[in-house]
Scaffold this active site. Structure first.
Site, PDB file in Angstrom:
ATOM      1  N   TYR A 174      -7.541  -4.560 -15.485  1.00  0.00           N
ATOM      2  CA  TYR A 174      -7.382  -4.659 -16.928  1.00  0.00           C
ATOM      3  C   TYR A 174      -7.410  -6.141 -17.072  1.00  0.00           C
ATOM      4  O   TYR A 174      -7.488  -7.163 -16.485  1.00  0.00           O
ATOM      5  CB  TYR A 174      -6.226  -4.008 -16.975  1.00  0.00           C
ATOM      6  CG  TYR A 174      -6.197  -2.364 -17.063  1.00  0.00           C
ATOM      7  CD1 TYR A 174      -6.845  -1.731 -15.983  1.00  0.00           C
ATOM      8  CD2 TYR A 174      -5.587  -1.684 -18.234  1.00  0.00           C
ATOM      9  CE1 TYR A 174      -6.950  -0.463 -16.118  1.00  0.00           C
ATOM     10  CE2 TYR A 174      -5.833  -0.225 -18.171  1.00  0.00           C
ATOM     11  CZ  TYR A 174      -6.321   0.494 -17.080  1.00  0.00           C
ATOM     12  OH  TYR A 174      -6.415   1.724 -17.054  1.00  0.00           O
ATOM     13  N   ARG A 361       1.540  10.589  -7.930  1.00  0.00           N
ATOM     14  CA  ARG A 361       0.939  11.835  -7.829  1.00  0.00           C
ATOM     15  C   ARG A 361       1.731  13.047  -7.113  1.00  0.00           C
ATOM     16  O   ARG A 361       1.581  14.141  -7.581  1.00  0.00           O
ATOM     17  CB  ARG A 361      -0.193  11.936  -6.509  1.00  0.00           C
ATOM     18  CG  ARG A 361      -1.457  11.185  -7.261  1.00  0.00           C
ATOM     19  CD  ARG A 361      -2.462  10.755  -6.392  1.00  0.00           C
ATOM     20  NE  ARG A 361      -1.937   9.799  -5.344  1.00  0.00           N
ATOM     21  CZ  ARG A 361      -2.773   9.216  -4.395  1.00  0.00           C
ATOM     22  NH1 ARG A 361      -3.701   9.604  -4.042  1.00  0.00           N
ATOM     23  NH2 ARG A 361      -2.018   8.377  -3.413  1.00  0.00           N
TER      24      ARG A 361
END
Length: 417
Positions: A174, A361
């Site tokens: 990013y 997750r």
């Protein structure tokens, strides 16, 4: 830096800057895909309420862009007054379940979708931004000053909306991470050339955020240790096509620590731009990723999938070897991310000198996994690391196994006739 046998209880209250969360478990930042109007939705609130009720100490809301062009697509939240009411309802819901609320701030930079955002993606120079099928616009002094102010304004708004902590995204290529990468940042000014120069923008942003919130919020950064390009620890004489490596990341972390504006660092790895699977490990859902797109992007992903979506075998605490190098380099608190799924991996992190652990997750599969582990330390996660959750970020981030969209490989076979 192992401390030998640890007496630290991962489920006991802990200190993180000005905060005392109820335990050392953090729901890490995972884009939830539940903001279709770039605003908080009831669906997003319920997602985080459920995670908070499941027992984490802190739930991190992602992805909160600091500007419209800083989103990976136009459906993501960006921090602005119109978002305030929803953000307050969100933090209230998290607090109501006994957890604290963190907001992940970032600017997607070369990972932004300029077509969807209808605004040019930004970068340290003119580098590919595949989602928008364009090159990034090189940031000049004015745009750098604007970005720093946007981070500070976003931080102030977050605190006003009840957030207890702020995570600054310096990972995965990013924008801030792209400045840190020697592969992507070829600037010859004060924001390039050396590790210190490439870290300058991140350090200015971190200082601005701290100035904006003072001691009203904890501030940490997600810092890439290795982009997944080249060799993890090649040192200063590495191959010219290497991205950020662990040696450079440790030097950057030492600069951050010397500045004194952060309460913790969360080591990460991989690149949403170049090698996303290095962050996740486990199965690479190539066909499912391609199916989430249309037209040219779908065709491109199908063709590039074997190179772009590589397979890395999963093991618990898989980022620990890289993170241990950072643990040797700084004394400030660290948050271990990557493969934290049971009491054993939590305890390993604490034994190795880490102060908190982050779960991702496994909480999509079982939001109440922390409570189950606390009540029964022998509990094992039902997450099978198939990574089928990854392509769902483009619709609504979820575990397809939990939602019954695909069979659960851990369930007994149906023997009925």
């Amino acid at each position: 830096m192992s401390s030998g046998l640890s007496t630290t209880d991962p489920f006991a209250p802990a200190t993180l800057g000005p905060l005392t969360p109820r335990n050392r478990l953090i729901k890490c930042a995972t884009f939830e895909g539940r903001t279709p109007d770039a605003l908080v939705s009831d669906d997003l609130i319920e997602f985080h309420r459920e995670v908070a009720a499941g027992g984490v100490g802190i739930s991190t809301v992602a992805y909160c862009a600091v500007s419209p062009e800083g989103r990976t697509d136009r459906h993501q939240i960006y921090m602005r007054p119109e978002a305030a009411d929803g953000l307050r309802r969100l933090t209230d819901a998290i607090h109501g379940e006994g957890a604290l609320a963190a907001a992940q701030f970032g600017h997607a930079g070369p990972v932004a979708n300029s077509i969807s955002n209808r605004a040019a993606a930004l970068g340290p120079g003119h580098i590919p931004a595949p989602m928008g099928m364009a090159l990034t616009r090189r940031m000049d002094a004015d745009s750098i000053a604007t970005l720093t102010r946007q981070f500070a304004d976003a931080a102030r708004l977050a605190v006003d909306c009840g957030f207890d902590a702020i995570e600054i995204h310096c990972g995965h290529n990013y924008l801030l991470s792209s400045f840190l990468s020697p592969l992507l940042n070829h600037r010859r000014d004060e924001y390039g050339r050396t590790v210190e120069g490439r870290a300058r923008l991140a350090r200015e942003v971190i200082e601005a955020v701290r100035d904006a919130v003072g001691d009203q919020a904890a501030v940490w950064t997600k810092l890439s240790m290795f982009d997944g390009v080249g060799t993890p620890g090649v040192g200063k004489g590495g191959h010219p096509w290497s991205g950020l490596n662990v040696d450079q990341a440790c030097e950057t972390a030492r600069l951050f620590e010397a500045d004194g504006f952060l309460d913790a660092i969360e080591p990460t790895a991989g690149s949403s731009l170049l090698n996303p699977m290095y962050l996740f490990h486990g199965e690479a859902p190539r066909a499912e990723f391609a199916a989430a797109f249309h037209g040219v992007m779908r065709a491109g992903l199908k063709a590039a999938a074997p190179v772009f979506l590589k397979h890395y075998p999963y093991r618990d605490a898989y980022l620990l070897p890289l993170a241990q190098e950072l643990r040797k380099s700084v004394s400030m608190p660290l948050i271990l991310l990557g493969g934290i799924t049971d009491r054993a991996s939590m305890q390993t992190a604490l034994d190795e000198g880490f102060d908190f652990v982050a779960m991702g997750r496994a909480l999509l599969r079982e939001p109440d996994l922390p409570l189950m582990i606390q009540n029964d330390p022998s509990t094992t996660s039902r997450c099978v690391h198939c990574n089928l959750c990854m392509p769902t970020i483009y619709s609504k981030t979820r575990c397809p196994i939990r939602d019954g969209e695909v069979p659960d490989p851990l369930s007994p076979a149906d023997s009925s006739e």
